[in-house]
Design a protein around this motif. Structure first.
Motif, PDB file in Angstrom:
ATOM      1  N   ILE A   4       0.850  -1.186   0.000  1.00 23.91           N
ATOM      2  CA  ILE A   4       0.000   0.000   0.000  1.00 23.91           C
ATOM      3  C   ILE A   4       0.891   1.243   0.000  1.00 23.91           C
ATOM      4  CG2 ILE A   4      -1.742   1.302   1.265  1.00 23.91           C
ATOM      5  CD1 ILE A   4      -2.743  -1.336   2.417  1.00 23.91           C
ATOM      6  N   VAL A   5       0.690   2.095  -0.986  1.00 22.29           N
ATOM      7  CA  VAL A   5       1.507   3.297  -1.132  1.00 22.29           C
ATOM      8  C   VAL A   5       0.690   4.519  -0.744  1.00 22.29           C
ATOM      9  CG1 VAL A   5       2.811   4.739  -2.725  1.00 22.29           C
ATOM     10  CG2 VAL A   5       2.861   2.247  -2.974  1.00 22.29           C
ATOM     11  N   ASP A   6       1.233   5.332   0.134  1.00 20.18           N
ATOM     12  CA  ASP A   6       0.595   6.585   0.525  1.00 20.18           C
ATOM     13  C   ASP A   6       0.809   7.585  -0.610  1.00 20.18           C
ATOM     14  OD1 ASP A   6      -0.120   9.057   1.514  1.00 20.18           O
ATOM     15  OD2 ASP A   6       0.825   8.778   3.466  1.00 20.18           O
ATOM     16  N   PRO A   7      -0.242   7.981  -1.325  1.00 20.00           N
ATOM     17  CA  PRO A   7      -0.054   8.868  -2.479  1.00 20.00           C
ATOM     18  C   PRO A   7       0.535  10.228  -2.124  1.00 20.00           C
ATOM     19  CG  PRO A   7      -2.379   8.633  -1.949  1.00 20.00           C
ATOM     20  CD  PRO A   7      -1.658   7.618  -1.132  1.00 20.00           C
ATOM     21  N   VAL A   8       0.174  10.757  -0.951  1.00 21.23           N
ATOM     22  CA  VAL A   8       0.725  12.056  -0.539  1.00 21.23           C
ATOM     23  C   VAL A   8       2.224  11.930  -0.280  1.00 21.23           C
ATOM     24  CG1 VAL A   8       0.667  13.864   1.224  1.00 21.23           C
ATOM     25  CG2 VAL A   8      -1.465  12.825   0.434  1.00 21.23           C
ATOM     26  N   SER A  13       7.881  12.552  -2.083  1.00 22.26           N
ATOM     27  CA  SER A  13       9.181  11.941  -2.349  1.00 22.26           C
ATOM     28  C   SER A  13       9.636  12.241  -3.777  1.00 22.26           C
ATOM     29  CB  SER A  13       9.130  10.431  -2.102  1.00 22.26           C
ATOM     30  OG  SER A  13       8.345   9.764  -3.066  1.00 22.26           O
ATOM     31  N   VAL A  14       8.689  12.292  -4.699  1.00 18.97           N
ATOM     32  CA  VAL A  14       9.034  12.651  -6.076  1.00 18.97           C
ATOM     33  C   VAL A  14       9.451  14.122  -6.138  1.00 18.97           C
ATOM     34  CG1 VAL A  14       8.168  12.893  -8.429  1.00 18.97           C
ATOM     35  CG2 VAL A  14       7.545  10.885  -7.081  1.00 18.97           C
ATOM     36  N   ALA A  15       8.756  14.984  -5.393  1.00 16.84           N
ATOM     37  CA  ALA A  15       9.131  16.397  -5.334  1.00 16.84           C
ATOM     38  C   ALA A  15      10.543  16.554  -4.764  1.00 16.84           C
ATOM     39  CB  ALA A  15       8.132  17.180  -4.489  1.00 16.84           C
ATOM     40  N   ARG A  47       4.247   9.449 -13.626  1.00 18.05           N
ATOM     41  CA  ARG A  47       3.074   9.959 -14.345  1.00 18.05           C
ATOM     42  C   ARG A  47       1.772   9.516 -13.680  1.00 18.05           C
ATOM     43  NH1 ARG A  47       5.844   8.843 -20.075  1.00 18.05           N
ATOM     44  NH2 ARG A  47       6.606  10.953 -20.502  1.00 18.05           N
ATOM     45  N   HIS A  48       1.833   8.480 -12.874  1.00 19.55           N
ATOM     46  CA  HIS A  48       0.643   8.048 -12.144  1.00 19.55           C
ATOM     47  C   HIS A  48       0.247   9.087 -11.095  1.00 19.55           C
ATOM     48  CE1 HIS A  48      -2.204   5.379 -10.166  1.00 19.55           C
ATOM     49  NE2 HIS A  48      -1.612   5.637  -9.014  1.00 19.55           N
ATOM     50  N   TYR A  49       1.247   9.793 -10.559  1.00 18.35           N
ATOM     51  CA  TYR A  49       0.988  10.767  -9.492  1.00 18.35           C
ATOM     52  C   TYR A  49       0.951  12.209  -9.992  1.00 18.35           C
ATOM     53  CZ  TYR A  49       1.787   6.835  -6.403  1.00 18.35           C
ATOM     54  OH  TYR A  49       1.681   5.625  -5.774  1.00 18.35           O
TER      55      TYR A  49
END
Length: 205
Positions: A4-8, A13-15, A47-49
């Motif tokens: 389960i990945v926390d989208p926020v 993390s990408v930022a 690209r999913h996020y």
């Protein structure tokens, strides 16, 4: 069972990967591929996020502004609390110091923020964030000076609007100079200039 990945948390993390790439190589190198590599993700996952590169850059700029703003607001809450800070001058200096590159963390944040604001001239999607940060800074400085005047720490006839603009310009100028010439503008000098300016305000200008 799938992880389960926390989208926020993933977006943040990408930022952070954007900021890391930009800090090392410049904002222009923060492509989706480079950011994905930095984050240890496939481009498809990024690209999913984020719908596109523009959304990623806007989100990252807001995240950076939030980091700086959170520290500034922590000092502001102490300074502007109903019971007041015991040493208003010291807390004021600490608040203003958050806008200056006084240590490695703030030096990197300032350099990144300047890169984003420079990019805003040719990237319209970044302009609202830059304007909000600037407006927020001006509003906060106005409130700090207004409260200082109300508490008797500044002359009653002080033009708060004008002095807020002057103080913001001083902080912006010191930040730019210290980023370009850290050898010429060390932290001690930046703090001395701010203290001298506050002394001048207390004396009436």
């Amino acid at each position: 069972m799938p992880k389960i990945v926390d989208p926020v948390a993933r977006r943040r993390s990408v930022a952070q990967a954007v900021l890391s790439v930009a800090a090392r190589h410049g904002l222009e190198h923060a492509s989706l591929r480079n950011v994905a590599d930095e984050a240890g993700l496939a481009i498809g996952s990024v690209r999913h996020y984020f719908a596109d590169h523009e959304e990623l850059m806007t989100f990252t700029m807001r995240e950076l502004g939030q980091r700086i703003g959170d520290r500034v607001r922590a000092h502001a809450e102490r300074l502007l609390a109903p019971d007041g800070a015991t040493d208003r001058r010291a807390v004021t200096e600490e608040l203003l110091a958050e806008f200056l590159p006084l240590d490695e963390v703030r030096r990197q944040e300032v350099a990144l923020w300047l890169a984003f604001t420079a990019a805003a001239h040719t990237r319209p999607e970044l302009r609202p964030c830059a304007a909000e940060m600037q407006d927020g800074m001006h509003a906060l400085l106005s409130r700090v000076l207004y409260e200082a005047r109300r508490a008797g720490g500044l002359p009653g006839g002080l033009d708060i609007e004008l002095e807020s603009t002057r103080l913001a310009a001083l902080l912006d100028g010191l930040t730019m100079q210290a980023t370009l010439r850290p050898d010429r503008y060390p932290p001690e000098l930046l703090q001395r200039v701010v203290r001298r300016h506050l002394d001048a305000l207390k004396a009436g200008g």
